[in-house]
Design a protein around this motif. Structure first.
Motif, mmCIF file in Angstrom:
data_model
loop_
_atom_site.group_PDB
_atom_site.id
_atom_site.type_symbol
_atom_site.label_atom_id
_atom_site.label_comp_id
_atom_site.label_asym_id
_atom_site.label_seq_id
_atom_site.Cartn_x
_atom_site.Cartn_y
_atom_site.Cartn_z
ATOM 1 N N TYR A 247 -2.142 2.403 -40.284
ATOM 2 C CA TYR A 247 -0.708 2.616 -40.499
ATOM 3 C C TYR A 247 -0.272 4.063 -40.264
ATOM 4 O O TYR A 247 0.910 4.362 -40.305
ATOM 5 C CB TYR A 247 -0.329 2.212 -41.930
ATOM 6 C CG TYR A 247 -1.132 2.889 -43.010
ATOM 7 C CD1 TYR A 247 -0.743 4.129 -43.518
ATOM 8 C CD2 TYR A 247 -2.275 2.296 -43.521
ATOM 9 C CE1 TYR A 247 -1.484 4.751 -44.496
ATOM 10 C CE2 TYR A 247 -3.016 2.910 -44.509
ATOM 11 C CZ TYR A 247 -2.619 4.139 -44.996
ATOM 12 O OH TYR A 247 -3.362 4.752 -45.970
ATOM 13 N N GLU A 248 -1.201 4.950 -39.995
ATOM 14 C CA GLU A 248 -0.860 6.363 -39.801
ATOM 15 C C GLU A 248 -0.507 6.619 -38.338
ATOM 16 O O GLU A 248 -1.322 7.110 -37.560
ATOM 17 C CB GLU A 248 -2.023 7.242 -40.250
ATOM 18 C CG GLU A 248 -2.273 7.172 -41.743
ATOM 19 C CD GLU A 248 -3.468 8.004 -42.162
ATOM 20 O OE1 GLU A 248 -4.545 7.830 -41.561
ATOM 21 O OE2 GLU A 248 -3.334 8.817 -43.083
ATOM 22 N N ILE A 249 0.714 6.291 -37.972
ATOM 23 C CA ILE A 249 1.136 6.458 -36.579
ATOM 24 C C ILE A 249 2.377 7.341 -36.463
ATOM 25 O O ILE A 249 3.014 7.383 -35.423
ATOM 26 C CB ILE A 249 1.410 5.089 -35.907
ATOM 27 C CG1 ILE A 249 2.441 4.294 -36.697
ATOM 28 C CG2 ILE A 249 0.135 4.289 -35.735
ATOM 29 C CD1 ILE A 249 2.844 2.997 -36.026
ATOM 30 N N ALA A 250 2.731 8.038 -37.533
ATOM 31 C CA ALA A 250 3.899 8.911 -37.495
ATOM 32 C C ALA A 250 3.655 10.083 -36.546
ATOM 33 O O ALA A 250 2.522 10.533 -36.365
ATOM 34 C CB ALA A 250 4.221 9.431 -38.895
ATOM 35 N N ASP A 251 4.737 10.570 -35.930
ATOM 36 C CA ASP A 251 4.623 11.681 -34.997
ATOM 37 C C ASP A 251 5.945 12.419 -34.968
ATOM 38 O O ASP A 251 6.979 11.882 -35.367
ATOM 39 C CB ASP A 251 4.265 11.173 -33.594
ATOM 40 C CG ASP A 251 3.511 12.215 -32.785
ATOM 41 O OD1 ASP A 251 4.104 13.278 -32.509
ATOM 42 O OD2 ASP A 251 2.348 11.975 -32.438
ATOM 43 N N ASN A 252 5.902 13.654 -34.496
ATOM 44 C CA ASN A 252 7.143 14.432 -34.385
ATOM 45 C C ASN A 252 7.683 14.443 -32.966
ATOM 46 O O ASN A 252 8.610 15.180 -32.658
ATOM 47 C CB ASN A 252 6.921 15.871 -34.881
ATOM 48 C CG ASN A 252 5.807 16.580 -34.128
ATOM 49 O OD1 ASN A 252 5.260 16.052 -33.161
ATOM 50 N ND2 ASN A 252 5.459 17.772 -34.577
ATOM 51 N N ASN A 253 7.076 13.629 -32.090
ATOM 52 C CA ASN A 253 7.527 13.527 -30.704
ATOM 53 C C ASN A 253 7.794 12.057 -30.387
ATOM 54 O O ASN A 253 6.886 11.220 -30.487
ATOM 55 C CB ASN A 253 6.453 14.094 -29.763
ATOM 56 C CG ASN A 253 6.904 14.081 -28.318
ATOM 57 O OD1 ASN A 253 8.058 13.765 -28.013
ATOM 58 N ND2 ASN A 253 6.003 14.421 -27.420
ATOM 59 N N ARG A 254 9.007 11.726 -30.038
ATOM 60 C CA ARG A 254 9.389 10.327 -29.820
ATOM 61 C C ARG A 254 8.587 9.688 -28.687
ATOM 62 O O ARG A 254 8.220 8.518 -28.764
ATOM 63 C CB ARG A 254 10.888 10.230 -29.515
ATOM 64 C CG ARG A 254 11.774 10.606 -30.687
ATOM 65 C CD ARG A 254 13.242 10.623 -30.289
ATOM 66 N NE ARG A 254 13.705 9.302 -29.912
ATOM 67 C CZ ARG A 254 14.189 8.406 -30.765
ATOM 68 N NH1 ARG A 254 14.249 8.680 -32.045
ATOM 69 N NH2 ARG A 254 14.604 7.227 -30.335
ATOM 70 N N ALA A 255 8.295 10.437 -27.639
ATOM 71 C CA ALA A 255 7.569 9.886 -26.492
ATOM 72 C C ALA A 255 6.168 9.440 -26.867
ATOM 73 O O ALA A 255 5.637 8.483 -26.301
ATOM 74 C CB ALA A 255 7.515 10.910 -25.364
ATOM 75 N N ASP A 256 5.558 10.104 -27.847
ATOM 76 C CA ASP A 256 4.192 9.762 -28.250
ATOM 77 C C ASP A 256 4.127 8.485 -29.073
ATOM 78 O O ASP A 256 3.028 7.996 -29.353
ATOM 79 C CB ASP A 256 3.573 10.916 -29.048
ATOM 80 C CG ASP A 256 3.312 12.139 -28.174
ATOM 81 O OD1 ASP A 256 3.188 11.955 -26.942
ATOM 82 O OD2 ASP A 256 3.243 13.256 -28.711
ATOM 83 N N LEU A 257 5.260 7.948 -29.470
ATOM 84 C CA LEU A 257 5.288 6.709 -30.244
ATOM 85 C C LEU A 257 5.464 5.477 -29.361
ATOM 86 O O LEU A 257 5.642 4.371 -29.860
ATOM 87 C CB LEU A 257 6.398 6.771 -31.296
ATOM 88 C CG LEU A 257 6.086 7.723 -32.454
ATOM 89 C CD1 LEU A 257 7.298 7.900 -33.354
ATOM 90 C CD2 LEU A 257 4.911 7.205 -33.270
ATOM 91 N N ILE A 258 5.421 5.670 -28.058
ATOM 92 C CA ILE A 258 5.371 4.542 -27.117
ATOM 93 C C ILE A 258 3.922 4.425 -26.666
ATOM 94 O O ILE A 258 3.449 5.186 -25.827
ATOM 95 C CB ILE A 258 6.318 4.757 -25.920
ATOM 96 C CG1 ILE A 258 7.753 4.940 -26.414
ATOM 97 C CG2 ILE A 258 6.220 3.578 -24.952
ATOM 98 C CD1 ILE A 258 8.747 5.272 -25.319
#
Length: 203
Positions: free
Chosen positions: A131-142
């Motif tokens: 569940y640890e998939i948070a990021d501060n870059n939107r592109a990295d969440l694809i």
């Protein structure tokens, strides 16, 4: 009238003391907060976490590029582009006629409902406990196909490579394939000599 004033004065005087008493008593209670991320609580057995694209025991991908998961997604978070396997050269990514050439999940949209899992006919897509998939870059969440593919286990060879000789697609789903054959390993060594994953799997 004088008694009312006296009672009001005493209550005003002892009100802060009562408040401090509650604070002082709370100091000795057991802390109920989990000190995350130092201490991580185990997730439930059927927790809906990050997705995973599974492989067959010989390393071929279970995804056949049918796009049913994308159709079932209520948040339009999944992008799948299927392509045909190349039988002429023996390069197969899946035992089926097609495979998922492009596979992306947009975790900015995903609501972790699990409908994509129910829609998958080959059990290619499952959900892990991660569940640890948070990021501060939107592109990295694809997440791309390479990020979603399950890691290679013992006996697997990274795709593409031919199917197990003498086996059909249904034999894979009947559990008749247990690992990559020596022929598949030799083919992978010959065609993917520079790939470190192939080197590790065939050594």
């Amino acid at each position: 009238m004088a008694d009312d004033k006296k009672g009001g004065f005493l209550s005003d005087l002892f009100a802060p003391v009562g408040g401090f008493g509650v604070t002082f008593a709370t100091m000795f209670r057991k802390v109920a907060t989990t000190e995350y991320p130092e201490v991580k609580r185990p997730t439930a057995q059927r927790f809906h976490g990050r997705h995973q694209l599974n492989r067959h025991p010989d390393g071929l991908e279970k995804c056949v590029g049918c796009e049913l998961c994308a159709w079932a997604c209520p948040a339009d978070a999944i992008l799948v582009e299927g392509a045909n396997n190349d039988d002429a050269s023996g390069q197969r990514f899946s035992p089926g006629e097609r495979y998922g050439r492009v596979y992306q999940i947009n975790y900015l949209r995903c609501i972790f409902c699990g409908l994509c899992i129910e829609a998958c006919p080959t059990r290619a897509l499952t959900m892990t406990n991660e569940y640890e998939i948070a990021d501060n870059n939107r592109a990295d969440l694809i997440f791309t196909k390479e990020q979603l593919l399950a890691p290679l286990q013992g006996g697997m060879v990274p795709a593409p490579h031919p199917m197990v000789q003498g086996m059909e697609e249904r034999d894979y789903y009947l559990g008749k394939v247990s690992q990559a054959t020596p022929e598949q390993k030799e083919w992978a060594q010959a065609h993917h000599a520079g790939d470190p994953q192939t080197q590790e799997a065939t050594s």
